[in-house]
Design a protein around this motif. Sequence first.
Motif, PDB file in Angstrom:
ATOM      1  N   CYS A 179       9.261   6.825  20.403  1.00 33.18           N
ATOM      2  CA  CYS A 179       8.056   7.266  19.723  1.00 33.18           C
ATOM      3  C   CYS A 179       8.052   8.791  19.602  1.00 33.18           C
ATOM      4  CB  CYS A 179       6.819   6.788  20.479  1.00 33.18           C
ATOM      5  SG  CYS A 179       5.284   7.428  19.794  1.00 33.18           S
TER       6      CYS A 179
ATOM      7  N   CYS B 294       4.622  10.070  21.768  1.00 34.13           N
ATOM      8  CA  CYS B 294       4.505   9.983  23.220  1.00 34.13           C
ATOM      9  C   CYS B 294       5.865   9.829  23.919  1.00 34.13           C
ATOM     10  CB  CYS B 294       3.577   8.833  23.615  1.00 34.13           C
ATOM     11  SG  CYS B 294       4.250   7.205  23.251  1.00 34.13           S
TER      12      CYS B 294
ATOM     13  N   CYS C 122       5.046   4.506  18.196  1.00 40.40           N
ATOM     14  CA  CYS C 122       4.745   3.220  18.794  1.00 40.40           C
ATOM     15  C   CYS C 122       3.411   2.740  18.239  1.00 40.40           C
ATOM     16  CB  CYS C 122       4.721   3.320  20.317  1.00 40.40           C
ATOM     17  SG  CYS C 122       3.338   4.259  20.971  1.00 40.40           S
TER      18      CYS C 122
ATOM     19  N   CYS D 103       0.264   4.814  19.250  1.00 41.83           N
ATOM     20  CA  CYS D 103       0.139   6.122  18.598  1.00 41.83           C
ATOM     21  C   CYS D 103      -0.151   5.951  17.112  1.00 41.83           C
ATOM     22  CB  CYS D 103       1.409   6.941  18.781  1.00 41.83           C
ATOM     23  SG  CYS D 103       1.678   7.452  20.480  1.00 41.83           S
TER      24      CYS D 103
HETATM   25 ZN   LIG Z   1       3.664   6.608  21.131  1.00 42.32          ZN
END
Ligand SMILES: [Zn+2]
Length: 147
Positions: free
Chosen positions: A89, A92, A110, A113
Amino acid sequence: MPLEEVTYQMAKKLDKIKEKLLERRNELLTRIQELTSVPTQSVSGDKVDQAIASLEREDTSMHLQVEISELHDIQDALKRIERGEYGKCESCGKRIGAARLEALPYAMLCLQCKQMEENESEAFQTRARWEIPEETTIEEGEEEEAD
Ligand SMILES: [Zn+2]
């Protein structure tokens, strides 16, 4: 984090994803070729970047902009595969779920997010063709051909 732990399995899976991305890229390039004066059909590798740059300078229709931005995302995904950063991701740094990548091979975020981003900029979102519905539950590690 280095990707030394990439297993043979993972490499095989990446090959499949790459194949899928290249296939989709060809589809997009062919379609764009039909609609513009920018030669895209037989470009490969870094030349695709040049083609995208020319396309972005062209006065293209709204519809085409969706194709171009998808093409852009595919190029990004292919580069992340080359760099061994695929599936992480961008926001994050966590692993993106396998099922999500299966449904959207060029996902950069992801699901968590992505949903956060969507809540923030709902008005500007163009839903990608391969995007999965939000209510779909993502299960890590489950591998089923979604067809
Ligand atoms: Zn993420």
